[in-house]
Enzyme design. Sequence first.
Site, PDB file in Angstrom:
ATOM      1  N   PHE A 163       0.727  -1.227  -0.006  1.00  0.00           N
ATOM      2  CA  PHE A 163      -0.030  -0.128  -0.004  1.00  0.00           C
ATOM      3  C   PHE A 163       0.887   1.018   0.081  1.00  0.00           C
ATOM      4  CE2 PHE A 163      -0.918   2.128   4.126  1.00  0.00           C
ATOM      5  CZ  PHE A 163      -1.613   3.255   3.580  1.00  0.00           C
TER       6      PHE A 163
ATOM      7  N   SER B 279       7.400   3.405  14.540  1.00  0.00           N
ATOM      8  CA  SER B 279       7.157   4.280  15.932  1.00  0.00           C
ATOM      9  C   SER B 279       7.025   3.043  16.973  1.00  0.00           C
ATOM     10  CB  SER B 279       5.716   4.984  15.691  1.00  0.00           C
ATOM     11  OG  SER B 279       4.611   4.127  15.612  1.00  0.00           O
TER      12      SER B 279
ATOM     13  N   TYR C  76       8.585  -7.696  15.911  1.00  0.00           N
ATOM     14  CA  TYR C  76       8.423  -6.721  14.780  1.00  0.00           C
ATOM     15  C   TYR C  76       9.126  -5.160  15.260  1.00  0.00           C
ATOM     16  CZ  TYR C  76       6.452  -3.181  11.784  1.00  0.00           C
ATOM     17  OH  TYR C  76       5.954  -2.239  10.937  1.00  0.00           O
TER      18      TYR C  76
ATOM     19  N   VAL D 157      -5.595  -1.678  11.669  1.00  0.00           N
ATOM     20  CA  VAL D 157      -7.296  -1.405  12.346  1.00  0.00           C
ATOM     21  C   VAL D 157      -8.125  -0.749  11.514  1.00  0.00           C
ATOM     22  CG1 VAL D 157      -6.649   0.494  13.834  1.00  0.00           C
ATOM     23  CG2 VAL D 157      -8.473  -1.049  14.275  1.00  0.00           C
TER      24      VAL D 157
ATOM     25  N   ARG E 269      -4.578  -7.130  22.941  1.00  0.00           N
ATOM     26  CA  ARG E 269      -3.746  -8.069  21.948  1.00  0.00           C
ATOM     27  C   ARG E 269      -2.095  -7.881  22.253  1.00  0.00           C
ATOM     28  NH1 ARG E 269      -3.417  -5.987  15.877  1.00  0.00           N
ATOM     29  NH2 ARG E 269      -1.603  -4.625  16.592  1.00  0.00           N
TER      30      ARG E 269
ATOM     31  N   ASP F 248       0.974  -5.335  21.933  1.00  0.00           N
ATOM     32  CA  ASP F 248       0.497  -3.890  21.646  1.00  0.00           C
ATOM     33  C   ASP F 248       1.020  -2.990  22.553  1.00  0.00           C
ATOM     34  OD1 ASP F 248      -1.149  -4.254  19.551  1.00  0.00           O
ATOM     35  OD2 ASP F 248      -3.139  -4.154  20.649  1.00  0.00           O
TER      36      ASP F 248
HETATM   37  C1  UD1 Z   1       0.842  -0.262  13.016  1.00  0.00           C
HETATM   38  C2  UD1 Z   1       1.318  -0.968  11.822  1.00  0.00           C
HETATM   39  C3  UD1 Z   1       2.845  -1.186  12.026  1.00  0.00           C
HETATM   40  C4  UD1 Z   1       3.605   0.171  12.267  1.00  0.00           C
HETATM   41  C5  UD1 Z   1       3.039   0.813  13.452  1.00  0.00           C
HETATM   42  C6  UD1 Z   1       3.545   1.946  13.611  1.00  0.00           C
HETATM   43  C7  UD1 Z   1      -0.273  -2.481  10.516  1.00  0.00           C
HETATM   44  C8  UD1 Z   1      -0.880  -3.405  10.217  1.00  0.00           C
HETATM   45  N1  UD1 Z   1       0.739  -2.421  11.625  1.00  0.00           N
HETATM   46  O1  UD1 Z   1       1.049  -1.271  14.321  1.00  0.00           O
HETATM   47  O2  UD1 Z   1       3.434  -1.627  10.527  1.00  0.00           O
HETATM   48  O3  UD1 Z   1       4.924  -0.086  12.208  1.00  0.00           O
HETATM   49  O4  UD1 Z   1       1.645   0.732  13.220  1.00  0.00           O
HETATM   50  O5  UD1 Z   1       3.339   2.726  12.710  1.00  0.00           O
HETATM   51  O6  UD1 Z   1      -0.481  -1.315  10.024  1.00  0.00           O
HETATM   52  N2  UD1 Z   1      -6.663  -3.480  16.635  1.00  0.00           N
HETATM   53  C9  UD1 Z   1      -8.221  -3.733  16.947  1.00  0.00           C
HETATM   54  N3  UD1 Z   1      -9.122  -4.240  16.476  1.00  0.00           N
HETATM   55  C10 UD1 Z   1      -8.499  -4.873  15.005  1.00  0.00           C
HETATM   56  C11 UD1 Z   1      -7.283  -4.800  14.762  1.00  0.00           C
HETATM   57  C12 UD1 Z   1      -6.499  -3.896  15.635  1.00  0.00           C
HETATM   58  O7  UD1 Z   1      -8.844  -3.114  18.218  1.00  0.00           O
HETATM   59  O8  UD1 Z   1      -9.513  -5.470  14.420  1.00  0.00           O
HETATM   60  C13 UD1 Z   1      -6.227  -2.683  17.540  1.00  0.00           C
HETATM   61  C14 UD1 Z   1      -4.947  -3.154  18.000  1.00  0.00           C
HETATM   62  O9  UD1 Z   1      -5.022  -4.139  19.139  1.00  0.00           O
HETATM   63  C15 UD1 Z   1      -4.071  -2.145  18.449  1.00  0.00           C
HETATM   64  C16 UD1 Z   1      -4.583  -0.898  17.386  1.00  0.00           C
HETATM   65  O10 UD1 Z   1      -5.813  -1.417  16.991  1.00  0.00           O
HETATM   66  O11 UD1 Z   1      -4.343  -1.432  19.960  1.00  0.00           O
HETATM   67  C17 UD1 Z   1      -3.641  -0.545  16.238  1.00  0.00           C
HETATM   68  O12 UD1 Z   1      -3.354  -1.885  15.872  1.00  0.00           O
HETATM   69  P1  UD1 Z   1      -2.759  -2.184  14.282  1.00  0.00           P
HETATM   70  O13 UD1 Z   1      -3.531  -1.335  13.169  1.00  0.00           O
HETATM   71  O14 UD1 Z   1      -2.359  -3.530  13.919  1.00  0.00           O
HETATM   72  O15 UD1 Z   1      -1.463  -1.162  14.248  1.00  0.00           O
HETATM   73  P2  UD1 Z   1      -0.235  -1.222  15.203  1.00  0.00           P
HETATM   74  O16 UD1 Z   1      -0.066  -2.485  15.996  1.00  0.00           O
HETATM   75  O17 UD1 Z   1      -0.223  -0.122  16.087  1.00  0.00           O
END
Ligand code: UD1
Length: 314
Positions: A12, A120, A143, A187, A272, A275
Amino acid sequence: MAVYLITGIGGFIGSSLARELLQRGEQVRGVDNFSTGKQENLASILGQIDFREADLLDLDAMKSACGGVDYVLHQAAIPSVPKSVLDPIGSNRANVDGTVNVLVAARDAKVKRVVYAASSSAYGDTPTLPKHERMTPDPISPYAVAKLASERYMISFYRCYGLETVSLRYFNIFGPRQDPSSPYSGVLAKFITQMLNGEQPTIFGDGEQSRDFTYIDNAVAANLLACEAPAAQAAGKVFNVATGRRVTLNETFKLLQGLTSYSGPVAYGAERGGDIKHSLADISSAEQHLGYKPKVNFEDGLRRTVDWYRSSRS
Ligand code: UD1
């Protein structure tokens, strides 16, 4: 006209960089092994780029890809915190070994500069907000460790070989073309597609975790500024790329209800592993040294992203 090599061009962020560079009339080469990238992200630009299907772990392919290149934008990665918790060896291979190969190839080809998609997540769960680049990193997930290790390799190659490198610590980049289909997807991509389909999204934890969600155009602009900035300002350095504002998942869900017409409730699940709770960037260093300014704020970015997913379904 300069020659740019984008690793992870099928992803992306990689494919968004390619589109912007082509619009500016630059020459674009790209590599991807389609482990997380998608052919469909490249379909409309395939005729305008020099694309090579290759794995970063193939050093000969990386050396050949770097030949005659001015700038490398190294985006390729397995970009998932939970996936790295399940498979730390795979994460290390793609996110560290792959990076070292890119650096060796770029050094040998005398590339002008390598700009790296750092993360970050390197900061970890530090209570101090906003996070600034002088803070001691404290990564939690494999990661995050891998992303930080690669960042240190960037700095090492500048110090040991004089290869100009710039690391951009991305803060939750989102926007059109982010893959929503994997359990490891970001997310916002997940929530937007679920809610447009009338499916209930799940918040992991209490939803009070916050992120400095950053629209893709801001990350693209930061990469191009990182190529152009004078070496004295940028080489061997690390910069936050974000907006300087954070929103919680609960607030985000409410905003998405307004944008998607999903009126049902959200589900809450277990927190998760790996996190972090809060993420917010101090972006003053990128502003000062790269001339970076976020162009698109969170709400506008969210609207554009919802519009894109909506129109790409029909
Ligand atoms: C993301 C990036 C990572 C990047 C980091 C910092 C992705 C997949 N990951 O990690 O590559 O290095 O930001 O820029 O883009 N959550 C929910 N429900 C869901 C999915 C996620 O509640 O269905 C929550 C997670 O538990 C977390 C938050 O949303 O608390 C963000 O999760 P996610 O989008 O996976 O991003 P990061 O782990 O922050």
